[in-house]
Design a protein around this motif. Structure first.
Motif, PDB file in Angstrom:
ATOM      1  N   ALA A 190       0.824  -1.202   0.000  1.00 50.63           N
ATOM      2  CA  ALA A 190       0.000   0.000   0.000  1.00 50.63           C
ATOM      3  C   ALA A 190       0.856   1.249   0.000  1.00 50.63           C
ATOM      4  O   ALA A 190       0.419   2.314  -0.413  1.00 50.63           O
ATOM      5  CB  ALA A 190      -0.915  -0.010   1.231  1.00 50.63           C
ATOM      6  N   GLU A 191       2.114   1.147   0.507  1.00 47.37           N
ATOM      7  CA  GLU A 191       2.983   2.300   0.560  1.00 47.37           C
ATOM      8  C   GLU A 191       3.663   2.586  -0.776  1.00 47.37           C
ATOM      9  O   GLU A 191       4.207   3.657  -0.983  1.00 47.37           O
ATOM     10  CB  GLU A 191       4.065   2.103   1.640  1.00 47.37           C
ATOM     11  N   GLU A 192       3.664   1.627  -1.688  1.00 43.52           N
ATOM     12  CA  GLU A 192       4.310   1.826  -2.975  1.00 43.52           C
ATOM     13  C   GLU A 192       3.537   2.854  -3.796  1.00 43.52           C
ATOM     14  O   GLU A 192       2.312   2.870  -3.787  1.00 43.52           O
ATOM     15  CB  GLU A 192       4.371   0.507  -3.745  1.00 43.52           C
ATOM     16  N   PRO A 193       4.248   3.721  -4.523  1.00 49.12           N
ATOM     17  CA  PRO A 193       3.550   4.660  -5.406  1.00 49.12           C
ATOM     18  C   PRO A 193       2.731   3.906  -6.453  1.00 49.12           C
ATOM     19  O   PRO A 193       3.092   2.821  -6.892  1.00 49.12           O
ATOM     20  CB  PRO A 193       4.699   5.450  -6.047  1.00 49.12           C
ATOM     21  N   ILE A 194       1.618   4.482  -6.847  1.00 54.67           N
ATOM     22  CA  ILE A 194       0.748   3.867  -7.841  1.00 54.67           C
ATOM     23  C   ILE A 194       1.238   4.238  -9.236  1.00 54.67           C
ATOM     24  O   ILE A 194       1.386   5.425  -9.544  1.00 54.67           O
ATOM     25  CB  ILE A 194      -0.699   4.352  -7.649  1.00 54.67           C
ATOM     26  N   PRO A 195       1.508   3.267 -10.109  1.00 51.22           N
ATOM     27  CA  PRO A 195       1.938   3.591 -11.474  1.00 51.22           C
ATOM     28  C   PRO A 195       0.844   4.335 -12.233  1.00 51.22           C
ATOM     29  O   PRO A 195      -0.340   4.021 -12.099  1.00 51.22           O
ATOM     30  CB  PRO A 195       2.209   2.220 -12.105  1.00 51.22           C
ATOM     31  N   LEU A 196       1.241   5.309 -13.029  1.00 51.32           N
ATOM     32  CA  LEU A 196       0.269   6.048 -13.825  1.00 51.32           C
ATOM     33  C   LEU A 196      -0.525   5.118 -14.739  1.00 51.32           C
ATOM     34  O   LEU A 196      -1.719   5.325 -14.966  1.00 51.32           O
ATOM     35  CB  LEU A 196       0.987   7.115 -14.657  1.00 51.32           C
TER      36      LEU A 196
ATOM     37  N   LEU B 121      10.093  11.374 -19.679  1.00 49.09           N
ATOM     38  CA  LEU B 121      10.291  12.240 -18.508  1.00 49.09           C
ATOM     39  C   LEU B 121       9.699  11.580 -17.262  1.00 49.09           C
ATOM     40  O   LEU B 121       8.503  11.304 -17.210  1.00 49.09           O
ATOM     41  CB  LEU B 121       9.631  13.596 -18.749  1.00 49.09           C
ATOM     42  N   PRO B 122      10.502  11.330 -16.217  1.00 50.38           N
ATOM     43  CA  PRO B 122       9.973  10.760 -14.974  1.00 50.38           C
ATOM     44  C   PRO B 122       9.010  11.733 -14.299  1.00 50.38           C
ATOM     45  O   PRO B 122       9.265  12.937 -14.246  1.00 50.38           O
ATOM     46  CB  PRO B 122      11.221  10.538 -14.120  1.00 50.38           C
ATOM     47  N   LEU B 123       7.905  11.200 -13.777  1.00 50.75           N
ATOM     48  CA  LEU B 123       6.870  12.022 -13.157  1.00 50.75           C
ATOM     49  C   LEU B 123       6.536  11.506 -11.764  1.00 50.75           C
ATOM     50  O   LEU B 123       6.671  10.316 -11.480  1.00 50.75           O
ATOM     51  CB  LEU B 123       5.588  12.006 -14.000  1.00 50.75           C
ATOM     52  N   VAL B 124       6.065  12.417 -10.914  1.00 50.73           N
ATOM     53  CA  VAL B 124       5.634  12.020  -9.577  1.00 50.73           C
ATOM     54  C   VAL B 124       4.598  13.017  -9.074  1.00 50.73           C
ATOM     55  O   VAL B 124       4.666  14.208  -9.377  1.00 50.73           O
ATOM     56  CB  VAL B 124       6.826  11.941  -8.593  1.00 50.73           C
TER      57      VAL B 124
ATOM     58  N   ASN C 235       0.139  10.029  -4.531  1.00 47.72           N
ATOM     59  CA  ASN C 235       1.036   8.877  -4.488  1.00 47.72           C
ATOM     60  C   ASN C 235       1.146   8.201  -5.858  1.00 47.72           C
ATOM     61  O   ASN C 235       1.048   6.981  -5.984  1.00 47.72           O
ATOM     62  CB  ASN C 235       0.567   7.866  -3.441  1.00 47.72           C
ATOM     63  N   LEU C 236       1.363   9.011  -6.902  1.00 46.11           N
ATOM     64  CA  LEU C 236       1.471   8.511  -8.263  1.00 46.11           C
ATOM     65  C   LEU C 236       2.894   8.657  -8.781  1.00 46.11           C
ATOM     66  O   LEU C 236       3.595   9.602  -8.410  1.00 46.11           O
ATOM     67  CB  LEU C 236       0.529   9.291  -9.199  1.00 46.11           C
ATOM     68  N   THR C 237       3.290   7.754  -9.644  1.00 43.33           N
ATOM     69  CA  THR C 237       4.602   7.849 -10.277  1.00 43.33           C
ATOM     70  C   THR C 237       4.538   7.192 -11.647  1.00 43.33           C
ATOM     71  O   THR C 237       3.675   6.358 -11.911  1.00 43.33           O
ATOM     72  CB  THR C 237       5.692   7.172  -9.424  1.00 43.33           C
ATOM     73  N   GLY C 238       5.457   7.595 -12.512  1.00 39.31           N
ATOM     74  CA  GLY C 238       5.481   7.010 -13.845  1.00 39.31           C
ATOM     75  C   GLY C 238       6.387   7.785 -14.767  1.00 39.31           C
ATOM     76  O   GLY C 238       7.224   8.579 -14.321  1.00 39.31           O
ATOM     77  N   THR C 239       6.225   7.579 -16.052  1.00 41.43           N
ATOM     78  CA  THR C 239       7.056   8.228 -17.063  1.00 41.43           C
ATOM     79  C   THR C 239       6.158   8.715 -18.199  1.00 41.43           C
ATOM     80  O   THR C 239       5.336   7.959 -18.713  1.00 41.43           O
ATOM     81  CB  THR C 239       8.097   7.248 -17.631  1.00 41.43           C
ATOM     82  N   ALA C 240       6.333   9.967 -18.569  1.00 40.59           N
ATOM     83  CA  ALA C 240       5.590  10.528 -19.698  1.00 40.59           C
ATOM     84  C   ALA C 240       6.307  10.168 -20.993  1.00 40.59           C
ATOM     85  O   ALA C 240       7.526  10.299 -21.087  1.00 40.59           O
ATOM     86  CB  ALA C 240       5.479  12.042 -19.568  1.00 40.59           C
ATOM     87  N   ASP C 241       5.583   9.721 -22.004  1.00 39.17           N
ATOM     88  CA  ASP C 241       6.182   9.433 -23.300  1.00 39.17           C
ATOM     89  C   ASP C 241       6.873  10.675 -23.852  1.00 39.17           C
ATOM     90  O   ASP C 241       8.022  10.632 -24.290  1.00 39.17           O
ATOM     91  CB  ASP C 241       5.115   8.968 -24.297  1.00 39.17           C
TER      92      ASP C 241
END
Length: 210
Positions: free
Chosen positions: A4-10, A65-68, A73-79
């Motif tokens: 539950a503590e892990e960031p949620i992937p976009l 581009l890395p995003l947060v 609690n979101l994280t991911g990468t923009a194309d």
């Protein structure tokens, strides 16, 4: 299993709008399967995933581009993110690459809007719109990040967080047409899960009519 503590992937938001059970199978149970649609998506993202930045006609274009977003609690990468020049500084314009063509549901739009929420937190500037580029049509579809889409995106993120905390995969609610395009159809087996429910409902109905 996901913590539950892990960031949620976009990308999980896109999965959740398409089907919350699919999102749980992928991001909670770590189940995945390839099909033609996922393979085509991998090929489409191959160039963007290499990253890099360049500037043309005053527009700075950044790939992978890395995003947060700490608030959700979101994280991911923009194309791709284009930074458009303006009198008060640069305005981010996220672009997400998608296979196929525009869809009737809003899953792609929610994923793109989540990128905008990340960029707003990271840059401190509003991100009013972005675009979805579809490989089949070879066209961009501009997506305004209005109040309705922002509310749907945030509620989806909250639903995902609650699901991860519960550590429970929701059952299928129905066998829908989009199930046929899902790479997890054989692993999900919605018909097998729903069949006992339908049989029980039919028995109860028959008894009530006796």
């Amino acid at each position: 299993m996901a913590s539950a503590e892990e960031p949620i992937p976009l990308s999980a938001l896109q999965h959740a709008v398409y089907c919350l059970r699919q999102a749980a199978l992928i991001h909670l149970e770590r189940v995945w399967a390839e099909n033609r649609f996922t393979a085509e998506g991998d090929v489409l993202h191959a160039v963007a995933d290499k990253g890099g930045s360049r500037k043309a006609r005053g527009v700075r274009r950044v790939l992978a581009l890395p995003l947060v977003c700490h608030r959700l609690n979101l994280t991911g990468t923009a194309d791709l993110v284009e930074f458009l020049p303006g009198p008060e500084g640069e305005t981010a314009f996220p672009v997400e690459y998608k296979r196929g063509k525009p869809k009737l549901h809003r899953a792609d739009e929610v994923q793109l809007c989540a990128q905008a929420l990340c960029l707003e937190e990271m840059t401190g500037r509003p991100v009013p719109q972005g675009a979805l580029f579809y490989a089949e049509t070879r066209r961009r579809v501009t997506v305004p990040f209005d109040a309705e889409l922002r509310a749907l995106t945030e509620s989806t993120a909250l639903d995902l967080a609650a699901m991860l905390v519960s550590r429970r995969t929701p059952p299928p609610t129905s066998l829908r047409s989009r199930c046929r395009a899902c790479s997890l159809l054989e692993l999900c087996r919605p018909d097998a899960v729903l069949r006992p429910v339908r049989q029980w409902r039919d028995r109860m109905l028959a008894r009530a009519l006796e």
